[in-house]
Motif scaffolding. Sequence first.
Motif, PDB file in Angstrom:
ATOM      1  N   THR A 111      48.660 -37.911 -23.953  1.00  0.00           N
ATOM      2  CA  THR A 111      50.346 -38.182 -23.290  1.00  0.00           C
ATOM      3  C   THR A 111      51.206 -36.825 -23.537  1.00  0.00           C
ATOM      4  O   THR A 111      51.881 -36.515 -22.411  1.00  0.00           O
ATOM      5  N   GLY A 114      50.552 -34.582 -20.804  1.00  0.00           N
ATOM      6  CA  GLY A 114      50.999 -34.441 -19.987  1.00  0.00           C
ATOM      7  C   GLY A 114      52.533 -34.600 -20.299  1.00  0.00           C
ATOM      8  O   GLY A 114      52.833 -34.034 -18.690  1.00  0.00           O
ATOM      9  N   SER A 135      49.764 -33.716 -14.654  1.00  0.00           N
ATOM     10  CA  SER A 135      50.350 -33.889 -15.416  1.00  0.00           C
ATOM     11  C   SER A 135      50.077 -35.887 -15.564  1.00  0.00           C
ATOM     12  O   SER A 135      50.085 -36.588 -16.418  1.00  0.00           O
ATOM     13  N   ARG A 136      50.138 -36.143 -14.107  1.00  0.00           N
ATOM     14  CA  ARG A 136      50.106 -37.571 -13.995  1.00  0.00           C
ATOM     15  C   ARG A 136      48.490 -37.436 -14.159  1.00  0.00           C
ATOM     16  O   ARG A 136      47.894 -38.813 -15.368  1.00  0.00           O
ATOM     17  N   TYR A 138      46.520 -36.560 -17.029  1.00  0.00           N
ATOM     18  CA  TYR A 138      46.656 -36.689 -18.415  1.00  0.00           C
ATOM     19  C   TYR A 138      47.025 -38.259 -18.507  1.00  0.00           C
ATOM     20  O   TYR A 138      46.604 -38.649 -19.962  1.00  0.00           O
ATOM     21  N   ALA A 139      48.449 -38.948 -18.279  1.00  0.00           N
ATOM     22  CA  ALA A 139      49.178 -39.657 -18.206  1.00  0.00           C
ATOM     23  C   ALA A 139      47.527 -40.728 -18.476  1.00  0.00           C
ATOM     24  O   ALA A 139      47.860 -42.141 -18.460  1.00  0.00           O
ATOM     25  N   LYS A 156      53.534 -41.424 -17.331  1.00  0.00           N
ATOM     26  CA  LYS A 156      52.641 -42.051 -15.600  1.00  0.00           C
ATOM     27  C   LYS A 156      54.472 -42.648 -14.968  1.00  0.00           C
ATOM     28  O   LYS A 156      54.576 -41.646 -13.398  1.00  0.00           O
ATOM     29  N   ASN A 159      56.307 -38.955 -13.545  1.00  0.00           N
ATOM     30  CA  ASN A 159      55.226 -38.969 -12.421  1.00  0.00           C
ATOM     31  C   ASN A 159      56.006 -38.944 -11.827  1.00  0.00           C
ATOM     32  O   ASN A 159      55.819 -38.678 -10.265  1.00  0.00           O
TER      33      ASN A 159
END
Length: 211
Positions: A111, A114, A135-136, A138-139, A156, A159
Amino acid sequence: MRRLLMLFPLLLCVMITVYGQEKDGWQTDLRQQIMVLETAAPAQWPPRIDTLMALANAHPEEWLLQYYAGWAATQLSFKSDKTAAEALCKKAEPFVKKALEMQPGNTETLTLMGYWLSARINAAPSRGASLGGESRSYAEKAIAADSTNPRAWLIKALNIYYTPAIFGGGKKRAKSTVDIVAEKFAAFKPDNALAPRWGQQIFDALLASYR
């Protein structure tokens, strides 16, 4: 000899106590820093960040210290102007990456990665095209690691919210995920005093945009 034998248990107790204090010292220091940051204004964060980074450098084997050092600088970057935000992202980078390296399957380190990538986009929006999807991702990994983690769902949701509608994002598209975040925060209880518990205020601001 008998006198020495009688003194031995006492010496052993002292040694155990001292060892325990040394072992738990960083935990006490970290707990104090977290408590201060929870109520401190942004202007008061820099010295706390420096303290966390010093702790992390002094205890490189403790992933949680790497995590909080990276998180604090990342968090402050969102409350800073673009120049300061960029510097804070760079400052956070080695700690964020080391925490993830030490705990690659941990929902919180995933998290944070992200979140840090989102901070880099916030510092320089032109990075959105290249870092937004990462980034999304990793979420999503953080959610897969622990679907009860509200911070993973929050990243999430953010994003999606800040992705232009033409690319499949936007406020309306994010609403269903925002609803899930609300459920996760309502049910969330940290495991202990040092467990990550940030994100509620960020979510409250996001939720307010729907009212």
